[in-house]
Enzyme design. Structure first.
Site, PDB file in Angstrom:
ATOM      1  N   GLU A 223      35.283 -71.962  28.955  1.00 54.31           N
ATOM      2  CA  GLU A 223      36.660 -71.101  29.322  1.00 54.31           C
ATOM      3  C   GLU A 223      37.472 -71.534  30.052  1.00 54.31           C
ATOM      4  O   GLU A 223      37.790 -70.807  31.013  1.00 54.31           O
ATOM      5  CB  GLU A 223      36.747 -70.112  28.239  1.00 54.31           C
ATOM      6  CG  GLU A 223      36.565 -69.933  26.998  1.00 54.31           C
ATOM      7  CD  GLU A 223      37.355 -68.578  26.158  1.00 54.31           C
ATOM      8  OE1 GLU A 223      37.684 -67.612  27.184  1.00 54.31           O
ATOM      9  OE2 GLU A 223      36.718 -68.376  24.878  1.00 54.31           O
TER      10      GLU A 223
ATOM     11  N   GLU B  15      32.514 -71.430  20.299  1.00 56.00           N
ATOM     12  CA  GLU B  15      32.530 -69.676  19.807  1.00 56.00           C
ATOM     13  C   GLU B  15      34.007 -69.275  19.219  1.00 56.00           C
ATOM     14  O   GLU B  15      35.272 -70.128  19.762  1.00 56.00           O
ATOM     15  CB  GLU B  15      32.765 -69.004  21.604  1.00 56.00           C
ATOM     16  CG  GLU B  15      33.029 -67.407  21.288  1.00 56.00           C
ATOM     17  CD  GLU B  15      33.621 -67.483  23.456  1.00 56.00           C
ATOM     18  OE1 GLU B  15      32.602 -67.227  24.152  1.00 56.00           O
ATOM     19  OE2 GLU B  15      34.124 -66.292  23.137  1.00 56.00           O
TER      20      GLU B  15
HETATM   21  C1  IDC Z   1      33.848 -60.541  26.143  1.00 56.55           C
HETATM   22  C2  IDC Z   1      32.667 -59.417  26.107  1.00 56.55           C
HETATM   23  C3  IDC Z   1      32.727 -58.638  26.528  1.00 56.55           C
HETATM   24  C4  IDC Z   1      32.806 -58.203  27.703  1.00 56.55           C
HETATM   25  C5  IDC Z   1      33.619 -59.690  27.851  1.00 56.55           C
HETATM   26  C6  IDC Z   1      33.682 -60.183  29.860  1.00 56.55           C
HETATM   27  O1  IDC Z   1      32.731 -58.937  24.167  1.00 56.55           O
HETATM   28  O2  IDC Z   1      31.742 -57.429  26.047  1.00 56.55           O
HETATM   29  O3  IDC Z   1      32.967 -57.431  28.730  1.00 56.55           O
HETATM   30  O4  IDC Z   1      33.526 -60.271  27.774  1.00 56.55           O
HETATM   31  O5  IDC Z   1      32.492 -60.674  30.320  1.00 56.55           O
HETATM   32  C7  IDC Z   1      35.946 -64.909  24.836  1.00 56.55           C
HETATM   33  C8  IDC Z   1      34.815 -65.298  26.147  1.00 56.55           C
HETATM   34  C9  IDC Z   1      33.821 -64.041  26.058  1.00 56.55           C
HETATM   35  C10 IDC Z   1      34.178 -62.855  25.917  1.00 56.55           C
HETATM   36  C11 IDC Z   1      35.346 -63.208  24.368  1.00 56.55           C
HETATM   37  C12 IDC Z   1      35.727 -61.792  23.812  1.00 56.55           C
HETATM   38  O6  IDC Z   1      34.315 -66.766  26.379  1.00 56.55           O
HETATM   39  O7  IDC Z   1      32.674 -63.914  27.560  1.00 56.55           O
HETATM   40  O8  IDC Z   1      34.016 -61.695  26.068  1.00 56.55           O
HETATM   41  N1  IDC Z   1      36.244 -64.110  24.800  1.00 56.55           N
HETATM   42  O9  IDC Z   1      36.665 -60.699  24.719  1.00 56.55           O
HETATM   43  N2  IDC Z   1      36.761 -65.898  24.893  1.00 56.55           N
HETATM   44  C13 IDC Z   1      38.182 -64.627  24.253  1.00 56.55           C
HETATM   45  C14 IDC Z   1      37.145 -63.880  23.973  1.00 56.55           C
END
Ligand code: IDC
Length: 460
Positions: free
Chosen positions: A286, A378
Site C-alpha cells: 500500500e 486485500e
Molecule cells: C493491520 C492489522 C493490525 C496491525 C496493523 C499495523 O490488521 O493488526 O496492527 O495492520 O500493522 C491495511 C494494511 C494492513 C492492515 C489493514 C487493517 O495493508 O496491514 O492491517 N489495512 O488496518 N490497509 C488498509 C487496512
C-alpha cells in the site's frame, strides 16, 4: 439500428434529416426477476433478487414488488437504494448498475425481518412493467463439464489478457481466497491443519502471504523471512492453491524506501520459484503519501528483477492512496490509465475496507475495470483499521461487484487476530480445529460461504 429506427419513427431530427411523424415508437419492455432466500433464521432472512432486463436498455430503473405478509420488512439492502411503504418495496439502481443493457442482469439483495410467515414477494415490475419473462441467454457458452482438480491444476500458469486474469486456456478467471495476517506475528495460523482447511473446506483458490517489511518483518531477518515465504509457497502449491507473495510495505508509504530490499527479496524468491505455476508477485502492498510517478518508478525497477528469473509470472503493482487507485488521496484511476507502468503481464492492486469504503469507491472500480487489469489483493469486511463491526451490506455489495467483474480477491485475514477482520476467533490457532463453524467469526463465516462456492473455471 433499433435506436435509429426509434428516433426516425418519433420524427426526430437526425444529422439534419427530418422525418415527419409516423406512428409513435413503442419501447420494447420486459423483465424477469428471480427471487431466492439465501438464509433464514428466527424472525429474519437474507434474500437475493436477480433482475434481468428483457426490453430496450433502461437507465435509472426502479424495481418494484409486493410483500404478501404484513410483517415482512426490508431491513437493509445492497446493490440498490431500497425503500418500503406498506407492502410495496422499491429498489433503484446505484451508480454502477444504473444502466441495464438489453439482456443484462444485476443481483440485488437484502436482509429482511418477518413476524408471521415469510412467503416470496409477488408482482415484480421494472419501471412499472410486470416481470413476466423467463431468462434464456443465447450467449451463454455451452457448459463445460465441471473441471476436476485443484485450482492451480485446472488453471495452470496464469497471465493477463486484456483487463482480465486468464488461465492456461486463455479464458478469464476469478481467484477467490484469503490473506495471511503478518507472518511475523501469526505463524501459528499457517500450519498443515489450517492450510488443509483453507484448501479443502474453504475451497480457496489462493493464499496471499503478507510479509511485512517493517514492524519486525523482513528488514530484521531477510533470510529467515525469505525462507518462511518460500515454505508457504510450497504449502500452497501442495494443496493446489496459488500463492500471492506480498511485499507488505505500509509505513513508510514510499515503496522506494525499500527499493534495495525489494530487489534483493524478489530476485531471490523469483529465482527459487521460477518453475512453479502457482506464484504471483505483489511488489508493494500500500503506497501512501507518495505520488503515482514515484510508485511507477519503483515498479519499473523491481519488475525487471523478477522477470530476469521468472519471465512469465503475473506481477501486481500497488496503487497510490493505500492501493485505492488514488481515490483515498483525492485522485482516481486516470493517473494510472494515462501513465501506466511500462511492463507487460501486470495488474494493479485495489484495496478496500467495506465499512469505510463504499459507493464512490465501488463506482471507481466499476469504471476502472474496463481499462485496467485489477486484482483486489486485500480487503476487509470491517473498517480500515482492521477492526470494528462487519458491514454486511457493503461487504456483499463489494463481493457481488467483484464476482460480476471477475476481479480476483484475497480477504484480510486468515488469522485469529483479536480484531473484526480476522476469520477465526482469538485462540483458534493454538488449537487443531480450523473447520467447525464454532471457530469462525462473523467475517470468517461470510467469507467462507462466499469463497467455497463452485469456481467453474473454464477449460476450453
Ligand atoms: C493491520 C492489522 C493490525 C496491525 C496493523 C499495523 O490488521 O493488526 O496492527 O495492520 O500493522 C491495511 C494494511 C494492513 C492492515 C489493514 C487493517 O495493508 O496491514 O492491517 N489495512 O488496518 N490497509 C488498509 C487496512
Amino acid at each position: 439500428m433499433k435506436r435509429l429506427l426509434a428516433l426516425l419513427a418519433t420524427g426526430a431530427s437526425v444529422v439534419g434529416l427530418t422525418v415527419l411523424a409516423g406512428p409513435p415508437a413503442q419501447a420494447a419492455t420486459g423483465c424477469s426477476a428471480e427471487y431466492t432466500i439465501t438464509s433464514q433464521w428466527a424472525g429474519g432472512f437474507q434474500a437475493g433478487v436477480k433482475v434481468t432486463n428483457l426490453g430496450d436498455p433502461v437507465s435509472d430503473w426502479t424495481l418494484g414488488f409486493t410483500m404478501p405478509d404484513t410483517g415482512q420488512k426490508v431491513v437493509q439492502g445492497w446493490n440498490a437504494t431500497w425503500s418500503q411503504s406498506g407492502s410495496a418495496v422499491t429498489a433503484t439502481g446505484v451508480d454502477w448498475n444504473r444502466t441495464l443493457a438489453t439482456g443484462a442482469s444485476t443481483d440485488l439483495g437484502f436482509v429482511g425481518s418477518f413476524t408471521g410467515s415469510n412467503p416470496a414477494p409477488t408482482s415484480f415490475s421494472l419501471d412499472g412493467v410486470a416481470c413476466t419473462g423467463s431468462v434464456t441467454d443465447p450467449t451463454d457458452p455451452p457448459t463445460d463439464p465441471p473441471a476436476t482438480g485443484t485450482p492451480a491444476d485446472v488453471n495452470g500458469q496464469l497471465h493477463v489478457c486484456g483487463v482480465h486474469l486468464c488461465n492456461q486456456y486463455d479464458r478469464p478467471v476469478q481467484l477467490r481466497g484469503m490473506s495471511t495476517h503478518g507472518i511475523q506475528w501469526f505463524g501459528s495460523c499457517y500450519g498443515d491443519a489450517s492450510l488443509d482447511a483453507l484448501a479443502d473446506d474453504w475451497k480457496s483458490d489462493l493464499l496471499r502471504v503478507a510479509m511485512y517489511v517493517q514492524e519486525d518483518g523482513y528488514e530484521t531477518d531477510p533470510e529467515g523471512f525469505t525462507r518462511q515465504v518460500n515454505r508457504l509457497v510450497d504449502m500452497a502449491e501442495a494443496r493446489g492453491m496459488y500463492a500471492l507473495i506480498d511485499f507488505h510495505t505500509l509505513t513508510p508509504g514510499d515503496p522506494n524506501y525499500n527499493l534495495d530490499r525489494a530487489k534483493t527479496f524478489f530476485s531471490s524468491v523469483a529465482a527459487r520459484n521460477a518453475d512453479k505455476k502457482n506464484v504471483i508477485y505483489e511488489i508493494a502492498n500500500e503506497p501512501n503519501g507518495v505520488s503515482w510517478a514515484a510508485v511507477k518508478n519503483y515498479a519499473e525497477q523491481v519488475i525487471p528483477v523478477i522477470r530476469a528469473s521468472d519471465p512469465d509470472a503475473v506481477v501486481i503493482v500497488g496503487t497510490r492512496g493505500w492501493s485505492s487507485l488514488g481515490v483515498s488521496d483525492g485522485s482516481n484511476e486516470s493517473e494510472v490509465v494515462n501513465n501506466p507502468v511500462n511492463a507487460a503481464n501486470i495488474m494493479y492492486a485495489f484495496h478496500f475496507y467495506a465499512a469505510s469504503h463504499k459507493d464512490n469507491y465501488r463506482a471507481t472500480v466499476s469504471r476502472a475495470a474496463s481499462q485496467l487489469p485489477l486484482f483486489v489483493t486485500e480487503f476487509g469486511t470491517v473498517s480500515a483499521t482492521g477492526g470494528g463491526a462487519v458491514d454486511r451490506a457493503s461487504s456483499i455489495a463489494w463481493l457481488d461487484l467483484l464476482d460480476q467483474l471477475k476481479i480476483s480477491y484475497a480477504n484480510w485475514t486468515f488469522s485469529d487476530a483479536d480484531e473484526g477482520s480476522a476469520a477465526f476467533k482469538p485462540g483458534t490457532c493454538n488449537g487443531s480445529d480450523f473447520s467447525s463453524s464454532a471457530v469462525l467469526t462473523e467475517s470468517g463465516a461470510l467469507l467462507k460461504s462466499r469463497i467455497s462456492t463452485a469456481d467453474n473455471f473454464p477449460t476450453s
